[in-house]
Design an enzyme around this catalytic site. Structure first.
Site, PDB file in Angstrom:
ATOM      1  N   ASP A  17     -43.741  31.396  18.576  1.00 57.28           N
ATOM      2  CA  ASP A  17     -42.575  32.071  19.150  1.00 57.28           C
ATOM      3  C   ASP A  17     -42.216  31.488  20.512  1.00 57.28           C
ATOM      4  OD1 ASP A  17     -44.797  32.968  20.489  1.00 57.28           O
ATOM      5  OD2 ASP A  17     -44.164  35.068  20.582  1.00 57.28           O
ATOM      6  N   GLU A  18     -42.603  30.243  20.742  1.00 55.66           N
ATOM      7  CA  GLU A  18     -42.338  29.594  22.027  1.00 55.66           C
ATOM      8  C   GLU A  18     -41.363  28.433  21.863  1.00 55.66           C
ATOM      9  OE1 GLU A  18     -45.817  28.448  24.139  1.00 55.66           O
ATOM     10  OE2 GLU A  18     -46.769  30.410  23.986  1.00 55.66           O
TER      11      GLU A  18
END
Length: 200
Positions: free
Chosen positions: A120-121
């Site tokens: 999720d980066e």
């Protein structure tokens, strides 16, 4: 020089073989280029992956050294993403990731780079800008994501993110730059007070 029918047939066969070989080489080169592109592209979002980011960052820092330019590297982490996956499922999580990637792509310049570097980066390379300009633009990107609402399976999922900003110039070490931006992002996630800026 005169050729009989056998000679002409041989020439025709040689030319045909050469044309076929050239076609095979062209197809092989296209396949190599395709595989190289796949190796630096995130399958889910279609943007560069971590390997693609490192390649782009190396090129950016080299250009910054040649032209005495500055810029910023921004790290963006989606808040409570594990909760989204746990409550709404991984397909919903994938939809949120695609939303975030599209939101970032739509609000950067063509010369800038956005990449998905982990679950999720995301990371954004903002070229040819000062630290203050880069921080302002990353905050704007953060606002665009934080206004996001993803509708999935009848559920309304708000999207929020934390950001970290690290300025760079032509002397910056890429590994140290990535580490600093990552640490700044986690600082922001912990404090919830906006981007934490460090200068190169």
């Amino acid at each position: 020089m005169k050729f009989d029918s056998t000679g002409w047939q041989l020439i025709t066969e040689v030319l045909s073989y050469a044309a076929a070989a050239e076609q095979r080489m062209s197809e092989q080169q296209e396949r190599i280029s395709f595989l190289e592109q796949l190796s630096v592209t995130d399958e889910l979002t279609g943007i560069p992956n971590r390997r693609g980011l490192r390649s782009a960052l190396g090129q950016t820092l080299s250009a910054a050294a040649r032209h005495k330019e500055t810029g910023v590297l921004g790290f963006i982490d989606l808040d409570d993403f594990k909760h989204i996956n746990d409550v709404h499922g991984h397909m919903a999580g994938d939809t949120v990731l695609r939303f975030a990637a599209n939101a970032l792509k739509q609000h950067i310049r063509p010369s800038d780079v956005v990449a998905r570097i982990a679950g999720d980066e995301f990371a954004v390379i903002l070229k040819r800008c000062t630290a203050a300009q880069g921080l302002k633009r990353l905050r704007t990107l953060q606002k665009h994501i934080n206004k996001g609402i993803v509708n999935y399976g009848g559920a309304t999922i708000p999207v929020k993110c934390s950001i970290g900003v690290q300025a760079f110039d032509g002397t910056t070490d890429p590994a140290e730059l990535i580490e600093a931006a990552d640490q700044a992002m986690y600082h922001d996630k912990q404090t919830r007070r906006g981007a934490h800026l460090r200068t190169a």
